[in-house]
Design an enzyme around this catalytic site. Sequence first.
Site, PDB file in Angstrom:
ATOM      1  N   ASP A 135     -20.352  43.666  30.161  1.00 17.26           N
ATOM      2  CA  ASP A 135     -21.471  42.986  30.814  1.00 17.26           C
ATOM      3  C   ASP A 135     -22.677  42.901  29.885  1.00 17.26           C
ATOM      4  OD1 ASP A 135     -19.714  43.146  32.890  1.00 17.26           O
ATOM      5  OD2 ASP A 135     -20.849  44.603  34.047  1.00 17.26           O
ATOM      6  N   ARG A 150     -23.010  37.259  34.273  1.00 18.27           N
ATOM      7  CA  ARG A 150     -21.806  36.746  33.616  1.00 18.27           C
ATOM      8  C   ARG A 150     -20.678  36.593  34.621  1.00 18.27           C
ATOM      9  NH1 ARG A 150     -19.114  39.708  35.858  1.00 18.27           N
ATOM     10  NH2 ARG A 150     -18.806  41.931  35.549  1.00 18.27           N
TER      11      ARG A 150
END
Length: 457
Positions: free
Chosen positions: A189, A42
């Site tokens: 995350d 990400r």
Amino acid sequence: MATVPPKIKVLFSGHERLQKLKEAFRGKYGQMPLFFACAPGRVNLIGEHIDYCGYAVLPMAIEQNILAAVSVSDSKTIQLANTEPKYKDFTVSVDGIFIDRENPQWHYYFLCGVRGIQEHLSLSSLAGMCCMVDGTIPASSGLSSSSALVCCAGLVTMEANQKPLSKVTLAETCAKCERYIGTEGGGMDQSISFLAEEGTAKLIEFNPLRATDVRLPDGAVFVIANCCVEMNKAASSHFNMRVVECRIATKMLAKARGLDWSHLLKLGDLQKELQVSLEQMLELVEEVLHPEPYSRDEICKTLGISTEQLCEDILSANTQHATDFKLYQRARHVYGEAARVLQFKAVCDSSPANAVTQLGDLMNRSHASCRDLYECSCPELDQLVDTCLQAGAVGSRLTGAGWGGCTVSMVPGERLDSFLQTVREHYYVPDARRSALEKQSLFVTRPGGGAAIFIEE
């Protein structure tokens, strides 16, 4: 949005990477994989170091990911291999899983995911597995390679043991179990890795975990650039030191307001308890905390606790050595950054004519706060941010934990080619090591999809 990770049937003839991983798996284990699991990395567009303080963040999944080929057996062992030769093979008994937080090797991150799912499901025994991992997320780059590995392992363990779990449960479990390796993160995350959807960024909120689509403005693209300095969160105390400083700041502010501070751990929880705005929290920081570092003695005296209590109840294992704590700066960053996240989403939602300029300004202010108040930048990151702004970005900031890793820049579409060329010429080409890494260090990214299981059609 589906509540469970999708199972996708794929024709491997059109997927070179899956086909290569299948062949590597067969070469290693002499058999075919039963399924493949994938978890993306990400990029956090804004909202750095505030998820573990209880505040919303605004990431998107990227195309780079961790992919694992898996077979299942009654061997009572988990065999791990990696397509990258520097990551050594590892085998462990399903009854003897041990995670060495003093030695953060790649296989221990995988075992975090395995153990987390085992404990969540209360499984007395696990299915034996052979796994081969292939990653395209640059390691220690701030793009969540380690968390994606944990998430991939969690998904593998769920599928191998045929115990379906929701995306939210997987995200929450994988966020908790990364602490086995010593990283006290906040869950961003893992949440975006499971909850991401193609074409949209997400506002991720916690307690309870939820994700809201954020449509990014047309006319601008996001470019990731790696400063080529690596920082392993689990191998240093930088990250956990910030967690601890925010924890102490929470308690000091709560004490000043006459609250029972002993149960409060997060700056966000303190705001909820006081029922005031982020602006009022910033005023409270100015009123109560001083800019000079706090000593252990001053903290203990203010809270009325012993040094032993500070060490046992508040400090983490790898921050026991700390003597000075910057509480004012850390709290100011967190409350300011939390406000910027909400402003960023509001601009995306209302889509004014100057949206790109407004978002760029928020990103620039975020980087300044990370650099000056949270002190999680480094000279190379600052140089790269300056280079990106000079090359035509309207906003640029560090992304991820910092102390190395990547920047994310917002670039008007018409400036993209000249931007990439200028950053290459000014940051990568003059340095031989950076130049060698440039191809995997500078790339345009778009919002990608979340974790999934692939089965060969």
